[in-house]
Scaffold this active site. Sequence first.
Site, PDB file in Angstrom:
ATOM      1  N   LYS A 101      -8.564 -17.819  10.938  1.00 32.75           N
ATOM      2  CA  LYS A 101      -8.898 -16.384  11.032  1.00 32.75           C
ATOM      3  C   LYS A 101      -8.172 -15.711  12.203  1.00 32.75           C
ATOM      4  CE  LYS A 101     -12.876 -15.327  13.285  1.00 32.75           C
ATOM      5  NZ  LYS A 101     -12.752 -14.357  14.389  1.00 32.75           N
ATOM      6  N   ASN A 102      -8.254 -16.345  13.371  1.00 26.74           N
ATOM      7  CA  ASN A 102      -7.714 -15.688  14.569  1.00 26.74           C
ATOM      8  C   ASN A 102      -6.192 -15.723  14.639  1.00 26.74           C
ATOM      9  OD1 ASN A 102     -10.264 -15.012  15.270  1.00 26.74           O
ATOM     10  ND2 ASN A 102     -10.478 -16.514  16.917  1.00 26.74           N
ATOM     11  N   ARG A 125     -13.378  -6.902  16.751  1.00 29.30           N
ATOM     12  CA  ARG A 125     -12.568  -6.689  17.943  1.00 29.30           C
ATOM     13  C   ARG A 125     -11.067  -6.841  17.686  1.00 29.30           C
ATOM     14  NH1 ARG A 125     -12.898  -6.144  23.355  1.00 29.30           N
ATOM     15  NH2 ARG A 125     -11.020  -6.947  24.301  1.00 29.30           N
ATOM     16  N   CYS A 159     -19.995  -6.618  21.883  1.00 29.08           N
ATOM     17  CA  CYS A 159     -20.074  -7.913  21.245  1.00 29.08           C
ATOM     18  C   CYS A 159     -21.121  -8.750  21.944  1.00 29.08           C
ATOM     19  CB  CYS A 159     -18.714  -8.570  21.347  1.00 29.08           C
ATOM     20  SG  CYS A 159     -18.681 -10.124  20.519  1.00 29.08           S
ATOM     21  N   ARG A 183     -16.027  -7.266  27.036  1.00 29.21           N
ATOM     22  CA  ARG A 183     -14.684  -7.581  26.519  1.00 29.21           C
ATOM     23  C   ARG A 183     -13.763  -6.394  26.786  1.00 29.21           C
ATOM     24  NH1 ARG A 183     -15.357 -10.732  20.918  1.00 29.21           N
ATOM     25  NH2 ARG A 183     -13.281 -11.499  21.399  1.00 29.21           N
ATOM     26  N   ASP A 237     -14.575 -21.130  21.873  1.00 25.90           N
ATOM     27  CA  ASP A 237     -15.078 -20.964  20.506  1.00 25.90           C
ATOM     28  C   ASP A 237     -15.721 -22.237  19.957  1.00 25.90           C
ATOM     29  OD1 ASP A 237     -14.302 -18.355  20.539  1.00 25.90           O
ATOM     30  OD2 ASP A 237     -12.468 -18.644  19.379  1.00 25.90           O
ATOM     31  N   ARG A 257     -18.309 -14.096   8.822  1.00 27.01           N
ATOM     32  CA  ARG A 257     -17.114 -13.508   9.447  1.00 27.01           C
ATOM     33  C   ARG A 257     -16.054 -14.566   9.712  1.00 27.01           C
ATOM     34  NH1 ARG A 257     -18.348 -11.262  14.776  1.00 27.01           N
ATOM     35  NH2 ARG A 257     -16.101 -11.091  14.695  1.00 27.01           N
TER      36      ARG A 257
HETATM   37  N1  EPU Z   1     -10.249  -9.984  29.342  1.00 28.94           N
HETATM   38  C1  EPU Z   1     -10.046  -9.093  30.368  1.00 28.94           C
HETATM   39  N2  EPU Z   1      -9.246  -8.013  30.111  1.00 28.94           N
HETATM   40  C2  EPU Z   1      -8.645  -7.810  28.916  1.00 28.94           C
HETATM   41  C3  EPU Z   1      -8.848  -8.734  27.886  1.00 28.94           C
HETATM   42  C4  EPU Z   1      -9.667  -9.817  28.127  1.00 28.94           C
HETATM   43  O1  EPU Z   1     -10.574  -9.271  31.463  1.00 28.94           O
HETATM   44  O2  EPU Z   1      -7.945  -6.817  28.767  1.00 28.94           O
HETATM   45  C5  EPU Z   1     -11.107 -11.152  29.564  1.00 28.94           C
HETATM   46  C6  EPU Z   1     -12.273 -11.260  28.578  1.00 28.94           C
HETATM   47  O3  EPU Z   1     -13.349 -10.468  28.963  1.00 28.94           O
HETATM   48  C7  EPU Z   1     -12.545 -12.742  28.590  1.00 28.94           C
HETATM   49  C8  EPU Z   1     -11.170 -13.356  28.770  1.00 28.94           C
HETATM   50  O4  EPU Z   1     -10.354 -12.317  29.323  1.00 28.94           O
HETATM   51  O5  EPU Z   1     -13.343 -13.045  29.703  1.00 28.94           O
HETATM   52  C9  EPU Z   1     -10.519 -13.858  27.499  1.00 28.94           C
HETATM   53  O6  EPU Z   1     -10.565 -12.845  26.494  1.00 28.94           O
HETATM   54  P1  EPU Z   1      -9.458 -12.697  25.374  1.00 28.94           P
HETATM   55  O7  EPU Z   1      -8.848 -11.347  25.486  1.00 28.94           O
HETATM   56  O8  EPU Z   1      -8.553 -13.877  25.401  1.00 28.94           O
HETATM   57  O9  EPU Z   1     -10.332 -12.728  24.065  1.00 28.94           O
HETATM   58  P2  EPU Z   1      -9.941 -11.984  22.729  1.00 28.94           P
HETATM   59  O10 EPU Z   1      -8.495 -11.938  22.586  1.00 28.94           O
HETATM   60  O11 EPU Z   1     -10.703 -10.716  22.640  1.00 28.94           O
HETATM   61  C10 EPU Z   1      -9.830 -14.090  21.199  1.00 28.94           C
HETATM   62  C11 EPU Z   1     -10.547 -14.589  19.975  1.00 28.94           C
HETATM   63  C12 EPU Z   1     -11.971 -15.003  20.343  1.00 28.94           C
HETATM   64  C13 EPU Z   1     -11.877 -16.092  21.419  1.00 28.94           C
HETATM   65  C14 EPU Z   1     -11.071 -15.587  22.615  1.00 28.94           C
HETATM   66  C15 EPU Z   1     -10.848 -16.635  23.686  1.00 28.94           C
HETATM   67  C16 EPU Z   1      -9.514 -13.328  18.223  1.00 28.94           C
HETATM   68  C17 EPU Z   1      -9.642 -12.285  17.187  1.00 28.94           C
HETATM   69  N3  EPU Z   1     -10.588 -13.531  18.982  1.00 28.94           N
HETATM   70  O12 EPU Z   1     -10.573 -12.966  21.662  1.00 28.94           O
HETATM   71  O13 EPU Z   1     -12.539 -15.524  19.180  1.00 28.94           O
HETATM   72  O14 EPU Z   1     -13.171 -16.448  21.839  1.00 28.94           O
HETATM   73  O15 EPU Z   1      -9.781 -15.122  22.178  1.00 28.94           O
HETATM   74  O16 EPU Z   1     -10.183 -17.738  23.159  1.00 28.94           O
HETATM   75  O17 EPU Z   1      -8.502 -13.986  18.332  1.00 28.94           O
HETATM   76  C18 EPU Z   1     -14.298 -16.051  17.703  1.00 28.94           C
HETATM   77  O18 EPU Z   1     -13.450 -16.349  16.850  1.00 28.94           O
HETATM   78  O19 EPU Z   1     -15.521 -16.336  17.575  1.00 28.94           O
HETATM   79  C19 EPU Z   1     -13.885 -15.363  18.906  1.00 28.94           C
HETATM   80  C20 EPU Z   1     -14.726 -14.673  19.677  1.00 28.94           C
END
Ligand code: EPU
Length: 424
Positions: A22-23, A94, A118, A123, A309, A401
């Site tokens: 998915k991701n 997201r 979330c 986030r 995850d 999801r």
């Molecule tokens: N963060 C910041 N600033 C930003 C972006 C992120 O401080 O601008 C912080 C977040 O708050 C968090 C950390 O950085 O503490 C990592 O967040 P990241 O941005 O990597 O998460 P994401 O890209 O929003 C993806 C996956 C998540 C997975 C995370 C971490 C997708 C669609 N989602 O989220 O997947 O947990 O990376 O590996 O790729 C899931 O599938 O259940 C899921 C939540």
Amino acid sequence: MDALVVTGGRRLTGEVKASGAKNAALPIMAASILADEPLVLKGVPDLADIRTMGRLLGKLGVSVERKRGGTMVLASPSRSKRNRAPYEIMRTMRAGICVLGPLLARRGKAEVSLPGGCAIGDRPVDLHLKGLRALGARLEVEHGYIVGSCRRLRGGEMYLGGPFGSSVTGTANILMASVLADGTTVIDCAACEPEVQDLARVLEKMGARIAGIGSPRLVVEGVDRLGGCEHTVIPDRIEAGTFLVAGAATHGDVTVDGARWDDLFALVNTLREVGADVERQDGTIRISARHRLRSIDVTTLPFPGFPTDLQAQMMAALTTADGISVVTEKIFPDRFMHVAELGRMGARIRKQANAAVVHGTEHLSGAPVMASDLRASAALVIAALAARGTTTISRLYHLDRGYEHLEKKLRRLGAKVRRVNIKG
Ligand code: EPU
């Protein structure tokens, strides 16, 4: 509302196949905005989030055609003026934020709602904005929307490390923006997750020039245009990992087809340390666990560390391990919604700041529980499979999801599960 009724206490045995990730699929779908020609994706899982991304891209003028057997064809018109990603869609998923970079790069304008809140904690999107600004985009946040514009983006240098490491979708967004920028871009402290690597490989197939794929430093030479390509999405390491943990928690013998060893090595290592046998065999990973698991300390970290995850699922398995385990969350410090629900099943877990201390108990007992987010739901399923008696997990839409055909796959492994419709 759908609920899952699980009668626990059976060892899971047999073979199951991981679906496409998915991701990985979500940002790759967004990459279709960048291309002059259609993108043909194979192995796209049939999941609620994928359908939501399809709807979002539809609003942006992309034609999204789902064919049989997990194939999807996406084609973006070159001069569409439909650049608004509305709150109504963005609040539910997201990953919708991944259209921001492609819209700016190809169409020079974007109005993208801030994604919804979330259950797993704060986030922010500051790293996305920082990276896109380094490429010359003008970006403001107004009335809940990120409003951006640019002429052609230009290459830039940026450091993407935040307080919890890099950002997965942030790296994806900036990478997609930089491939069409004028000149060279350096993304330092880029996320190295396999899903980011898969996106980078698709972009390469489309004609992008990217060095350092899989490393924390990506160097991109911008090109003038990107074409279409065909690509098979990588198997879902989190789904595969969930089945492996379920195998361990039920003292079963489970082989996951499509589970990639290198993508899952932190989990493999952890499962071995708790006493399971884990082997790699021709594109599959097999786990067998005959005895009660041992306790262990687990800390989540960016890839190749233990994935956040899989934290909830591993915690579910540790609730019946022998001894005390400490599970520390270093990516999303508040991602512990499963703790209270696992407690309803007899788990003894004390949460302390960004860690949970798990006192292993001999067995869990089935109870009515409620899913709060995707991976917390998977943890409840694992706990339910291992527990004595029957568990009813409500709010199943969270699981839908991210897990394709979950009940069918679990039944194939000998689990007693059924979906029911309940009031509430
Ligand atoms: N963060 C910041 N600033 C930003 C972006 C992120 O401080 O601008 C912080 C977040 O708050 C968090 C950390 O950085 O503490 C990592 O967040 P990241 O941005 O990597 O998460 P994401 O890209 O929003 C993806 C996956 C998540 C997975 C995370 C971490 C997708 C669609 N989602 O989220 O997947 O947990 O990376 O590996 O790729 C899931 O599938 O259940 C899921 C939540």
